[in-house]
Design an enzyme around this catalytic site. Structure first.
Site, PDB file in Angstrom:
ATOM      1  CG  ASP A 200      -9.862  -1.595   3.255  1.00 10.65           C
ATOM      2  OD1 ASP A 200      -8.697  -1.450   3.715  1.00 10.65           O
ATOM      3  OD2 ASP A 200     -10.258  -0.968   2.258  1.00 10.65           O
TER       4      ASP A 200
ATOM      5  CD  GLU B 107      -4.555   1.240   1.157  1.00 10.12           C
ATOM      6  OE1 GLU B 107      -3.552   1.677   0.572  1.00 10.12           O
ATOM      7  OE2 GLU B 107      -5.250   0.302   0.674  1.00 10.12           O
TER       8      GLU B 107
END
EC number: 3.4.11.4
Length: 425
Positions: A80, A175
């Site tokens: 991400d 994350e």
């Protein structure tokens, strides 16, 4: 070099921005686009036991090619990108043989990446840089890490003469919003220890990080016509301002470094009746970290006491939630895993830069879940914004470090001078 450039660009041009306001995992459906691509690519290069679960956590195995017992190690990165700056429609620019001068990212908007402001650029004179076009972030955090892990695994598969034990690979969502390790199945992963490829400058090796918490402070007020407000109006915006001013001066991100902690006010919304302040709390010292949280409560209590008679109830409500803790406590007992990475860097002519992380990685939480997990450089700079860039040579060196760690781990005493106690699975 072109192979690693092509792989990296194929990842960063897929939008994977996460969303802290979402309650799903992954927090955005578009993260599946890259996740599914990575699964197919892992299979294509020859990795085994490739899996993806219903929350998009990816795991894969490179089997051992030695007959003796060797610890299982892992390498982890996240796919991400931060919601702090847009990651949609990334258009990478390749700057070969960087000349040490200003780089024009965007002519129309006069956006310039300059070494006069970003001095680290001069470390990479003569190298090939990948930058943004000035309108998005790049996504080297952490698609550079994924590129490096994937490339290293492919290299080991294509060069079986390099001996190594069993290697596990893990790619995670979310994350950037602090949830990357929340659903990571450490037992399923089955590694004795791992490394996140999620650092910045070439050579970074980190096993200390901030203790972290987030705080949401709600301020209440009373709206009255301003012409008749004397002694009646309570403006929640001004109370929020008083709260901010009560925080220690000089303890902000832009005024601290190294082991120094901070309070970071990162969001404020509101009106007269109600305002909401969001901030983050960071400190390497657990004791100072607790003191910082206590200070938030102390300031809130002081304001509540001041308005108790006029407002009749608490006018400030502070909610504080811990996010992650300093991995040092979990890594130091197995410090040899850091020593292996340090030796690997030296053997591929990378100068180790051992320093504390002024942030966190999946490895922080994974270390507390039973998987000690230091952090290694991925090579990018100026994460989370339009000035982000990554030198291709740094990514190449990260690949070499991964390969060397795998090789050292298969050797007696991990190639270190002193025997180390090793745990095997």
């Amino acid at each position: 070099m072109q192979h690693i450039i092509d792989r990296f660009i194929s990842y960063v041009t897929i939008d994977t921005e996460s969303d802290a306001n979402s309650e799903t995992t992954p927090s955005t459906a578009k993260q599946w686009d890259l996740a599914n691509k990575l699964v197919e690519e892992l299979k294509a290069i020859g990795m085994q036991d490739v899996t993806i679960d219903d929350k998009s956590y990816i795991m894969a195995t490179l089997p051992s090619n030695v007959v003796h017992e060797v610890p299982t190690i892992g390498f982890v990165s996240h796919f991400d990108t931060t919601p702090d700056f847009t990651g949609a429609n990334v258009k990478p620019q390749i700057i070969p043989n960087y000349d040490g001068k200003d780089i024009i990212l965007n002519v129309e908007q006069n956006i310039i990446l300059s070494p006069s402001y970003f001095k680290d650029l001069l470390l990479y004179k003569g190298q090939t840089l990948i930058t943004t076009d000035g309108t998005t972030l790049l996504g080297a955090d952490d698609k550079a890490g994924i590129t490096e892990i994937m490339t290293a695994m492919e290299f080991l598969i294509n060069n079986p003469e390099i001996k190594h034990g069993k290697i596990r690979v893990g790619f995670t969502p979310d994350e950037e919003i602090g949830r990357g390790a929340h659903h990571f199945d450490v037992e399923k992963f089955g590694a004795d220890w791992a490394y996140t490829m999620d650092g910045s400058q070439v050579g970074e090796l980190e096993y200390e990080n901030f203790n972290a918490a987030g705080a949401k402070i709600t301020f209440k007020g009373k709206s009255v016509h301003p012409g008749y407000a004397k002694g009646k109006m309570i403006n929640s915006i001004l109370i929020a301002n008083d709260f901010i001013n009560a925080l220690p001066k000089g303890e902000t991100p832009q005024e601290t470094r190294g082991y120094e902690g901070f309070f970071h006010v990162n969001h404020l919304t509101g009106g007269i009746e109600e305002s909401v302040l969001e901030l983050i709390i960071r400190d390497h010292s657990k004791k100072k970290f607790e003191k910082r949280k206590e200070l938030i409560e102390k300031i809130a209590n002081k304001i509540n006491k001041k308005f108790a008679k006029q407002f009749g109830e608490d006018i400030v409500v502070a909610e504080i939630n811990d996010q992650y803790y300093n991995m040092k406590e979990k890594v130091v007992p197995v410090k040899y895993i850091v020593d292996i990475a340090e030796k690997a860097m030296k053997e591929v002519n990378v100068k180790p830069l051992i320093k504390p992380i002024r942030g966190g990685t999946d490895g922080c939480q994974l270390s507390y879940k039973g998987l000690p997990c230091p952090n290694i450089f991925a090579g990018g700079h100026n994460f989370h914004g339009k000035y982000e860039y990554v030198p291709v040579e740094s990514m190449q060196k990260a690949v070499e470090v991964i390969v060397k760690i795998a090789e050292l781990t298969s050797m007696p005493n991990f190639g270190l001078e002193q025997p180390k106690t090793k745990k095997t699975k």
